[in-house]
Design an enzyme around this catalytic site. Structure first.
Site, mmCIF file in Angstrom:
data_model
loop_
_atom_site.group_PDB
_atom_site.id
_atom_site.type_symbol
_atom_site.label_atom_id
_atom_site.label_comp_id
_atom_site.label_asym_id
_atom_site.label_seq_id
_atom_site.Cartn_x
_atom_site.Cartn_y
_atom_site.Cartn_z
ATOM 1 N N ASP A 24 0.806 -1.237 0.000
ATOM 2 C CA ASP A 24 0.000 0.000 0.000
ATOM 3 C C ASP A 24 0.836 1.282 0.000
ATOM 4 O OD1 ASP A 24 -3.146 0.735 1.666
ATOM 5 O OD2 ASP A 24 -2.692 -0.053 -0.335
ATOM 6 N N ILE A 59 1.208 2.770 -8.426
ATOM 7 C CA ILE A 59 1.199 4.134 -9.000
ATOM 8 C C ILE A 59 2.589 4.458 -9.547
ATOM 9 C CG2 ILE A 59 0.794 6.578 -8.558
ATOM 10 C CD1 ILE A 59 -1.762 4.926 -8.303
ATOM 11 N N LYS A 81 3.231 -7.950 -12.898
ATOM 12 C CA LYS A 81 3.007 -8.086 -11.453
ATOM 13 C C LYS A 81 3.390 -9.509 -11.085
ATOM 14 C CE LYS A 81 1.075 -7.116 -7.314
ATOM 15 N NZ LYS A 81 1.455 -6.049 -6.368
ATOM 16 N N THR A 116 -2.549 -10.704 -5.095
ATOM 17 C CA THR A 116 -3.484 -11.349 -4.163
ATOM 18 C C THR A 116 -4.665 -10.402 -3.928
ATOM 19 O OG1 THR A 116 -2.457 -10.416 -2.177
ATOM 20 C CG2 THR A 116 -1.587 -12.537 -2.971
ATOM 21 N N GLY A 120 3.596 -6.545 -2.014
ATOM 22 C CA GLY A 120 3.958 -6.042 -0.683
ATOM 23 C C GLY A 120 5.390 -5.527 -0.634
ATOM 24 N N ARG A 172 4.857 11.248 -2.306
ATOM 25 C CA ARG A 172 4.314 12.336 -1.488
ATOM 26 C C ARG A 172 2.864 12.086 -1.070
ATOM 27 N NH1 ARG A 172 7.258 17.486 -4.361
ATOM 28 N NH2 ARG A 172 9.149 17.437 -3.045
HETATM 29 N N1 LIG Z 1 1.121 9.348 -5.665
HETATM 30 C C1 LIG Z 1 -0.155 8.963 -5.447
HETATM 31 N N2 LIG Z 1 -1.187 9.767 -5.827
HETATM 32 C C2 LIG Z 1 -2.457 9.403 -5.591
HETATM 33 N N3 LIG Z 1 -2.835 8.254 -4.976
HETATM 34 C C3 LIG Z 1 -1.846 7.426 -4.575
HETATM 35 C C4 LIG Z 1 -0.475 7.725 -4.793
HETATM 36 N N4 LIG Z 1 0.277 6.710 -4.277
HETATM 37 C C5 LIG Z 1 -0.592 5.806 -3.784
HETATM 38 N N5 LIG Z 1 -1.866 6.227 -3.964
HETATM 39 C C6 LIG Z 1 -3.088 5.491 -3.551
HETATM 40 O O1 LIG Z 1 -2.767 4.732 -2.384
HETATM 41 C C7 LIG Z 1 -3.291 3.380 -2.510
HETATM 42 C C8 LIG Z 1 -2.125 2.385 -2.488
HETATM 43 O O2 LIG Z 1 -1.305 2.637 -3.621
HETATM 44 P P1 LIG Z 1 -0.771 1.375 -4.502
HETATM 45 O O3 LIG Z 1 -1.916 0.503 -4.906
HETATM 46 O O4 LIG Z 1 0.093 1.936 -5.595
HETATM 47 O O5 LIG Z 1 0.105 0.617 -3.399
HETATM 48 P P2 LIG Z 1 0.959 -0.700 -3.628
HETATM 49 O O6 LIG Z 1 2.245 -0.518 -2.904
HETATM 50 O O7 LIG Z 1 1.036 -1.021 -5.081
HETATM 51 O O8 LIG Z 1 0.073 -1.809 -2.879
HETATM 52 P P3 LIG Z 1 0.179 -3.431 -3.050
HETATM 53 O O9 LIG Z 1 1.178 -3.847 -2.030
HETATM 54 O O10 LIG Z 1 -1.218 -3.888 -2.748
HETATM 55 O O11 LIG Z 1 0.582 -3.722 -4.445
HETATM 56 C C9 LIG Z 1 -4.078 3.336 -3.817
HETATM 57 O O12 LIG Z 1 -5.447 3.648 -3.523
HETATM 58 C C10 LIG Z 1 -3.496 4.464 -4.625
HETATM 59 O O13 LIG Z 1 -4.438 5.013 -5.526
HETATM 60 C C1 LIG Z 2 -3.168 -7.778 -0.334
HETATM 61 C C2 LIG Z 2 -2.154 -6.659 -0.443
HETATM 62 N N1 LIG Z 2 -2.762 -5.554 -1.184
HETATM 63 C C3 LIG Z 2 -0.893 -7.117 -1.168
HETATM 64 N N2 LIG Z 2 -1.240 -7.506 -2.524
HETATM 65 C C4 LIG Z 2 -0.165 -8.264 -0.484
HETATM 66 C C5 LIG Z 2 0.551 -7.784 0.746
HETATM 67 C C6 LIG Z 2 1.302 -8.894 1.433
HETATM 68 C C7 LIG Z 2 1.909 -8.428 2.745
HETATM 69 C C8 LIG Z 2 2.443 -9.578 3.559
HETATM 70 C C9 LIG Z 2 3.128 -9.078 4.835
HETATM 71 O O1 LIG Z 2 4.151 -8.334 4.702
HETATM 72 O O2 LIG Z 2 2.628 -9.345 5.936
HETATM 73 MG MG LIG Z 3 0.404 -2.664 -6.151
#
Ligand SMILES: Nc1ncnc2c1ncn2[C@@H]1O[C@H](COP(=O)(O)OP(=O)(O)OP(=O)(O)O)[C@@H](O)[C@H]1O
Ligand SMILES: C[C@H](N)[C@H](N)CCCCCC(=O)O
Ligand SMILES: [Mg+2]
Length: 213
Positions: A14, A19, A39, A43, A119, A177
């Site tokens: 998250d 992004i 990817k 999950t 993650g 940011r």
């Molecule tokens: N720079 C940004 N501008 C706007 N929204 C953002 C930005 N970065 C993250 N978000 C929002 O925060 C949330 C998490 O971002 P993202 O899905 O890219 O995380 P992730 O690291 O890919 O998560 P995962 O571990 O599930 O793959 C999403 O709702 C995304 O739209």
């Molecule tokens: C479901 C979530 N958005 C990711 N795709 C998977 C994150 C796994 C995290 C596992 C951990 O570090 O505990």
């Molecule tokens: Mg992601």
């Protein structure tokens, strides 16, 4: 000649990897490169991987034939959790060799393959093997995504220490940011991490990811 493979991980789930991956892909496309994203394991999803859909949206392109063939995300699991558990809940096993084969296939057709992990850096695929092990085995340069969220300094330095200890080549640190949070903390976290990177990883880039609409 095969394309460049870059691995996108983060200090946590998250944090903004999807992004950042989409934006980076779009920036490379604007420079004239042929770019695809992948990817490793998705999950918490059924059917087409949601991160791939999000990448394509940011890249402003339709889903590709490789997306429809499953090449860009070989493993999709329904339970929103760590890949090792999501696979176990479906009585399936993750073959990282299969994932690597798909990445290599994509690299034959594109100048860049941006491979988003699940993650953070030490997320497991089974009882013994983690994303960090995969990175060590594949040697892909790493793009690490961090943010100004309270706790990010610790998570970032721990992730960077793991990279140093395991000889993972750090391509760049992307400072997200988003979320806005506390402006005083954001500003100082950005400053601290930029100077830390310059001191400990002088060859890595420090990039800013702005908040997108
Ligand atoms: N720079 C940004 N501008 C706007 N929204 C953002 C930005 N970065 C993250 N978000 C929002 O925060 C949330 C998490 O971002 P993202 O899905 O890219 O995380 P992730 O690291 O890919 O998560 P995962 O571990 O599930 O793959 C999403 O709702 C995304 O739209
Ligand atoms: C479901 C979530 N958005 C990711 N795709 C998977 C994150 C796994 C995290 C596992 C951990 O570090 O505990
Ligand atoms: Mg992601």
């Amino acid at each position: 000649m095969a394309g460049q493979i870059l691995f996108v991980s983060g200090i946590d789930t998250d944090v903004g990897k999807t992004i950042a991956t989409g934006i980076y892909a779009k920036q490379l496309m604007a420079q004239g490169f042929k770019v695809i994203t992948q990817k490793m394991v998705q999950t918490g999803c059924k059917g087409m991987a949601e991160d791939i859909v999000q990448h394509r949206k940011i890249m402003q392109i339709d889903l590709t034939e490789e997306d429809h063939q499953g090449l860009t995300c070989p493993y999709v699991f329904s339970y929103p959790c760590s890949p090792h558990l999501a696979a176990r809940l479906e009585n399936r096993q993750i073959s990282t060799a299969l994932i690597q084969q798909k990445t290599t296939e994509l690299a034959q057709k594109y100048d860049y393959v941006l491979l988003e992990g699940a993650g953070g850096l030490c997320v497991p695929y089974d009882e013994q093997y983690t994303t960090l092990d995969y990175l060590k085995d594949c040697g892909y340069p790493l793009i690490l995504v961090t943010s100004g969220k309270l706790g990010s300094i610790n998570h970032t330095l721990l992730s960077l220490a793991a990279c140093k200890q395991n000889g993972i080549p750090l391509h760049s640190l992307i400072y997200n940011r988003y979320p806005l949070g506390d402006e005083i903390i954001n500003r100082e976290t950005e400053r601290y991490l930029q100077q830390y990177l310059a001191e400990h990883f002088p060859d890595a880039q420090f990039e800013i990811l702005s908040i997108i609409d």
